[in-house]
Motif scaffolding. Structure first.
Motif, PDB file in Angstrom:
ATOM      1  N   ASP A  65      -7.277 -11.048  -0.222  1.00  0.00           N
ATOM      2  CA  ASP A  65      -6.050 -10.557   0.416  1.00  0.00           C
ATOM      3  C   ASP A  65      -6.300 -10.448   1.931  1.00  0.00           C
ATOM      4  O   ASP A  65      -5.916  -9.481   2.569  1.00  0.00           O
ATOM      5  CB  ASP A  65      -5.645  -9.207  -0.190  1.00  0.00           C
ATOM      6  CG  ASP A  65      -4.286  -8.717   0.331  1.00  0.00           C
ATOM      7  OD1 ASP A  65      -3.552  -9.520   0.930  1.00  0.00           O
ATOM      8  OD2 ASP A  65      -3.985  -7.512   0.149  1.00  0.00           O
ATOM      9  N   TYR A  68      -7.825  -7.203   3.225  1.00  0.00           N
ATOM     10  CA  TYR A  68      -7.426  -5.958   2.555  1.00  0.00           C
ATOM     11  C   TYR A  68      -8.203  -5.801   1.237  1.00  0.00           C
ATOM     12  O   TYR A  68      -7.822  -5.033   0.366  1.00  0.00           O
ATOM     13  CB  TYR A  68      -5.906  -5.900   2.353  1.00  0.00           C
ATOM     14  CG  TYR A  68      -5.182  -5.630   3.655  1.00  0.00           C
ATOM     15  CD1 TYR A  68      -5.176  -4.351   4.218  1.00  0.00           C
ATOM     16  CD2 TYR A  68      -4.552  -6.645   4.349  1.00  0.00           C
ATOM     17  CE1 TYR A  68      -4.555  -4.101   5.436  1.00  0.00           C
ATOM     18  CE2 TYR A  68      -3.919  -6.398   5.569  1.00  0.00           C
ATOM     19  CZ  TYR A  68      -3.926  -5.122   6.104  1.00  0.00           C
ATOM     20  OH  TYR A  68      -3.317  -4.877   7.299  1.00  0.00           O
ATOM     21  N   HIS A 108      -8.312   0.838  -2.128  1.00  0.00           N
ATOM     22  CA  HIS A 108      -9.024  -0.105  -2.989  1.00  0.00           C
ATOM     23  C   HIS A 108     -10.111  -0.812  -2.192  1.00  0.00           C
ATOM     24  O   HIS A 108     -10.044  -0.877  -0.967  1.00  0.00           O
ATOM     25  CB  HIS A 108      -8.054  -1.147  -3.570  1.00  0.00           C
ATOM     26  CG  HIS A 108      -7.055  -1.651  -2.561  1.00  0.00           C
ATOM     27  ND1 HIS A 108      -5.810  -1.090  -2.399  1.00  0.00           N
ATOM     28  CD2 HIS A 108      -7.126  -2.642  -1.634  1.00  0.00           C
ATOM     29  CE1 HIS A 108      -5.159  -1.725  -1.429  1.00  0.00           C
ATOM     30  NE2 HIS A 108      -5.934  -2.660  -0.939  1.00  0.00           N
ATOM     31  N   GLN A 174      -8.893  -6.389  -6.156  1.00  0.00           N
ATOM     32  CA  GLN A 174      -8.794  -5.180  -5.317  1.00  0.00           C
ATOM     33  C   GLN A 174      -8.744  -3.918  -6.195  1.00  0.00           C
ATOM     34  O   GLN A 174      -7.702  -3.252  -6.274  1.00  0.00           O
ATOM     35  CB  GLN A 174      -7.515  -5.253  -4.459  1.00  0.00           C
ATOM     36  CG  GLN A 174      -7.534  -6.364  -3.412  1.00  0.00           C
ATOM     37  CD  GLN A 174      -6.165  -6.607  -2.789  1.00  0.00           C
ATOM     38  OE1 GLN A 174      -5.262  -7.095  -3.456  1.00  0.00           O
ATOM     39  NE2 GLN A 174      -5.998  -6.264  -1.525  1.00  0.00           N
ATOM     40  N   VAL A 207      -1.748   1.587   2.782  1.00  0.00           N
ATOM     41  CA  VAL A 207      -1.129   2.269   1.618  1.00  0.00           C
ATOM     42  C   VAL A 207      -1.797   3.609   1.266  1.00  0.00           C
ATOM     43  O   VAL A 207      -2.163   3.862   0.117  1.00  0.00           O
ATOM     44  CB  VAL A 207      -1.022   1.355   0.364  1.00  0.00           C
ATOM     45  CG1 VAL A 207       0.101   0.343   0.511  1.00  0.00           C
ATOM     46  CG2 VAL A 207      -2.323   0.649   0.023  1.00  0.00           C
ATOM     47  N   GLU A 260       0.163   3.885   6.532  1.00  0.00           N
ATOM     48  CA  GLU A 260       1.176   3.073   5.865  1.00  0.00           C
ATOM     49  C   GLU A 260       1.585   3.850   4.621  1.00  0.00           C
ATOM     50  O   GLU A 260       0.875   3.867   3.617  1.00  0.00           O
ATOM     51  CB  GLU A 260       0.620   1.704   5.484  1.00  0.00           C
ATOM     52  CG  GLU A 260       1.727   0.822   4.926  1.00  0.00           C
ATOM     53  CD  GLU A 260       1.225  -0.397   4.172  1.00  0.00           C
ATOM     54  OE1 GLU A 260       1.958  -1.381   4.092  1.00  0.00           O
ATOM     55  OE2 GLU A 260       0.099  -0.359   3.635  1.00  0.00           O
ATOM     56  N   HIS A 321       2.666  -8.028   9.609  1.00  0.00           N
ATOM     57  CA  HIS A 321       2.053  -9.170   8.918  1.00  0.00           C
ATOM     58  C   HIS A 321       2.517  -9.310   7.470  1.00  0.00           C
ATOM     59  O   HIS A 321       2.041 -10.175   6.761  1.00  0.00           O
ATOM     60  CB  HIS A 321       0.533  -8.992   8.965  1.00  0.00           C
ATOM     61  CG  HIS A 321       0.112  -7.755   8.229  1.00  0.00           C
ATOM     62  ND1 HIS A 321       0.469  -6.485   8.656  1.00  0.00           N
ATOM     63  CD2 HIS A 321      -0.556  -7.581   7.072  1.00  0.00           C
ATOM     64  CE1 HIS A 321       0.005  -5.597   7.797  1.00  0.00           C
ATOM     65  NE2 HIS A 321      -0.616  -6.231   6.830  1.00  0.00           N
ATOM     66  N   ASP A 322       3.402  -8.425   7.022  1.00  0.00           N
ATOM     67  CA  ASP A 322       3.840  -8.453   5.622  1.00  0.00           C
ATOM     68  C   ASP A 322       5.277  -8.931   5.440  1.00  0.00           C
ATOM     69  O   ASP A 322       5.680  -9.246   4.323  1.00  0.00           O
ATOM     70  CB  ASP A 322       3.754  -7.046   5.014  1.00  0.00           C
ATOM     71  CG  ASP A 322       2.330  -6.606   4.754  1.00  0.00           C
ATOM     72  OD1 ASP A 322       1.469  -7.483   4.540  1.00  0.00           O
ATOM     73  OD2 ASP A 322       2.084  -5.387   4.761  1.00  0.00           O
ATOM     74  N   ARG A 376       3.244 -14.561   2.462  1.00  0.00           N
ATOM     75  CA  ARG A 376       3.409 -13.967   3.787  1.00  0.00           C
ATOM     76  C   ARG A 376       2.835 -14.826   4.913  1.00  0.00           C
ATOM     77  O   ARG A 376       2.691 -14.364   6.047  1.00  0.00           O
ATOM     78  CB  ARG A 376       2.763 -12.578   3.802  1.00  0.00           C
ATOM     79  CG  ARG A 376       3.418 -11.605   2.833  1.00  0.00           C
ATOM     80  CD  ARG A 376       2.554 -10.364   2.589  1.00  0.00           C
ATOM     81  NE  ARG A 376       1.302 -10.735   1.925  1.00  0.00           N
ATOM     82  CZ  ARG A 376       0.373  -9.860   1.543  1.00  0.00           C
ATOM     83  NH1 ARG A 376       0.552  -8.574   1.774  1.00  0.00           N
ATOM     84  NH2 ARG A 376      -0.719 -10.282   0.941  1.00  0.00           N
ATOM     85  N   ARG A 380       2.334 -14.878   9.686  1.00  0.00           N
ATOM     86  CA  ARG A 380       0.950 -14.790  10.160  1.00  0.00           C
ATOM     87  C   ARG A 380       0.520 -16.040  10.923  1.00  0.00           C
ATOM     88  O   ARG A 380      -0.675 -16.266  11.142  1.00  0.00           O
ATOM     89  CB  ARG A 380       0.030 -14.566   8.960  1.00  0.00           C
ATOM     90  CG  ARG A 380       0.375 -13.296   8.212  1.00  0.00           C
ATOM     91  CD  ARG A 380      -0.421 -13.123   6.944  1.00  0.00           C
ATOM     92  NE  ARG A 380      -0.105 -11.832   6.312  1.00  0.00           N
ATOM     93  CZ  ARG A 380      -0.653 -11.389   5.183  1.00  0.00           C
ATOM     94  NH1 ARG A 380      -1.529 -12.137   4.551  1.00  0.00           N
ATOM     95  NH2 ARG A 380      -0.315 -10.213   4.697  1.00  0.00           N
TER      96      ARG A 380
HETATM   97  C1  NOJ Z   1      -0.465  -3.282   2.750  1.00  0.00           C
HETATM   98  C2  NOJ Z   1      -0.914  -4.318   3.731  1.00  0.00           C
HETATM   99  O1  NOJ Z   1      -0.110  -4.266   4.868  1.00  0.00           O
HETATM  100  C3  NOJ Z   1      -0.836  -5.644   3.007  1.00  0.00           C
HETATM  101  O2  NOJ Z   1      -1.036  -6.728   3.879  1.00  0.00           O
HETATM  102  C4  NOJ Z   1      -1.864  -5.631   1.920  1.00  0.00           C
HETATM  103  O3  NOJ Z   1      -1.775  -6.833   1.188  1.00  0.00           O
HETATM  104  C5  NOJ Z   1      -1.649  -4.449   0.980  1.00  0.00           C
HETATM  105  N1  NOJ Z   1      -1.416  -3.225   1.679  1.00  0.00           N
HETATM  106  C6  NOJ Z   1      -2.838  -4.244   0.076  1.00  0.00           C
HETATM  107  O4  NOJ Z   1      -3.917  -3.751   0.807  1.00  0.00           O
END
Ligand code: NOJ
Length: 513
Positions: A65, A68, A108, A174, A207, A260, A321-322, A376, A380
């Motif tokens: 990820d 992440y 995670h 994760q 998160v 977040e 970025h999401d 996404r 990016r």
């Molecule tokens: C939120 C992050 O902004 C995102 O990019 C990520 O995939 C998830 N959390 C999991 O960590």
């Protein structure tokens, strides 16, 4: 040499610039951006006028990820460089008066973190309880009905070797940490200390509202099985955040943590600030989820301002970025330019996403170049620095460039009075010169009071100084009854004349009253 202010509330005044390091600037020519690349662009950030930068994940990671999924919280992934490169970046930033925030991923780890490798090795391993393991349901299926984010599969993966399921709110790569275990908490505090000791100014906490899951993990209501991330809102998280805050508060650099907190119901996110003893700031994604429509945007701004009234402080995010960039979501330059004016004049700490100051749109990603598990990639895409064919990247970058990367290249925009870059630079300068824009109170003119339909009007006030901002959300001109000296307009073809109450299509103006 610029100095960092010693104001403990520096983050209220700051504009934070989010860098997605893979896509920012590539110093070693492998097509993936890196820390040395960021360092080489610090002067660009100073010239733009931001105060702090947040680096999306740079820790060691197998990149399931894109960072992440952390395999080592206390090191830099080789794709981005070394700890030394980070130290140089931070030193360079501090010399220029810029603060540096890192992305901390507390919910995670990677399944390749040594903690998880130990945890899954046997039910008796001392790390077993560092993650969330449960027996199968009586029918052998997952322990509850939770669906993970991204792939729509159960949030539980069965581990053959030890006959239990482990929880992963996101990818199976994760696994969720078990923060109810004090050893996990202590180890995660140590990861914060590691970076704070190196002079880092704070963190964006991924998160973070998910960390304090209860013991029970009850089913989600039928039909909402995949609402995991927006559903977990437990008192235990607040207890954990207070102890995280105590770690931060023990450092002299006044570290800031912005969380977040992906909760969307009224009144939920602000509770994560506690009584000034939890997060300093929390992202609020309600504006990001709002379309370009006056009443909708006014209502979100009003709600956020009410919930985050003093002594609290809101944030403002339009792109990250999401999600698709707001230039892409809103569809035109004029709207994205007016949105920039709002971003940098509403009360709160703005978070800009690298490339929005160039008006970038999301890239089109052909199927064979898709790399993200959740679609996404477009947001990016690499930043086009130059008008050359390679846009300053040397090698073919890891993702395709956004549309019109020649016209929108930084080099093409810098100094052009009509460019997005100049608009952002002017807005940041205006903000820095006018304390009222940074610290003033904010009043929003109610929809039915506004002199024109489709125009959002807000006032910022401080010690007798008043600045009015008006944004026309309509694609046609509008008349308003407000007056003042025009300080800035989002429009590129505004006639050089005093403001007479006419707003162009999708134009936003800033006036001194
Ligand atoms: C939120 C992050 O902004 C995102 O990019 C990520 O995939 C998830 N959390 C999991 O960590």
């Amino acid at each position: 040499m610029a100095r960092l202010s010693d104001d403990p509330h520096w983050w209220r005044d700051a504009v934070v610039y989010q860098i997605y390091p893979r896509s920012f600037r590539d110093a070693d020519g492998d097509g993936v951006g890196d820390l040395a690349g960021v360092t080489s662009r610090l002067d660009y950030l100073v010239d733009l006028g931001v105060d702090a930068l947040w680096l999306s994940p740079i820790f060691t990671s197998p990149m399931a990820d894109f960072g992440y999924d952390v395999a080592d919280y206390c090191n830099v992934d080789p794709v981005f460089g070394t700890l030394d490169d980070l130290d140089q970046l931070v030193a360079g930033a501090h010399e220029r008066g810029l603060r540096v925030l890192l992305d901390w991923v507390p919910n995670h780890t990677s399944n390749q973190h040594r903690w998880f490798e130990a945890s899954r090795s046997s039910r008796d391993d001392p790390h077993r309880d560092w993650y969330v393991w449960r027996d199968p349901a009586p029918d052998g299926g997952p322990p509850n009905n939770w669906i993970s984010v991204f792939k729509g599969v159960p949030a539980w993966t069965f581990d053959d070797a030890t006959g239990q399921y482990y929880l992963h709110s996101f990818l199976a790569e994760q696994p969720d940490l078990n923060w109810a275990n004090p050893q996990v908490e202590a180890a995660m505090h140590d990861t914060l200390r590691f970076w704070l000791d190196r002079g880092i100014d704070g963190f964006r906490a991924d998160v973070v509202h998910l960390i304090g899951k209860g013991e029970e993990l009850p089913d989600l209501p039928e039909g909402r099985e995949d609402d995991l991330v927006v559903s977990i809102d437990e008192p235990f998280t607040h207890e954990l955040l207070r102890r995280i805050r105590a770690v931060l508060d023990s450092y002299p650099q006044h570290p800031m943590m912005v969380g977040e907190v992906y909760l969307l119901q009224p009144g939920q996110t602000v509770t994560y600030l506690g009584d000034h003893d939890e997060l300093h700031l929390t992202f609020d994604f309600r504006a990001l989820h709002t379309r370009w429509e006056c009443d909708a945007m006014r209502s979100v701004i009003a709600t956020v301002q009410t919930e985050f009234a003093e002594p609290h402080w809101p944030t403002w995010v339009l792109s990250n970025h999401d999600r698709r960039r707001h230039r892409t979501r809103y569809g035109t330059d004029a709207r994205a330019r007016a949105a920039a004016v709002l971003s940098l004049t509403v009360r709160g700490t703005p978070f800009l996403y690298a490339g929005e100051e160039l008006g970038l749109e999301d890239a089109e990603i052909p199927e064979e170049r898709v790399v993200d598990p959740d679609g996404r990639d477009g947001t990016r895409a690499p930043i086009p620095w130059t008008t050359d064919a390679d846009h300053g990247w040397g090698a073919d970058p890891w993702l395709p460039f956004p549309p019109d990367s020649t016209g929108k290249a930084a080099d093409a925009q810098i100094g052009d009075p009509d460019s997005f870059h100049t608009l952002y630079r002017d807005l940041l300068a205006l903000r820095s010169a006018n304390e009222v824009l940074r610290r003033g109170s904010m009043g929003l003119v109610a929809g039915d009071d506004a002199s024109a339909h489709g125009v959002l009007v807000l006032h910022r006030r401080l010690d007798g100084d008043t600045i009015t901002v008006a944004a026309n959300f309509m694609g046609e001109p509008a008349r308003v009854t407000i007056e003042g000296e025009l300080l800035l307009s989002s429009r590129t073809d505004r006639p050089d004349a005093p403001f007479d109450g006419t707003l162009g299509p999708d134009e936003a103006v800033v006036l001194r009253v």
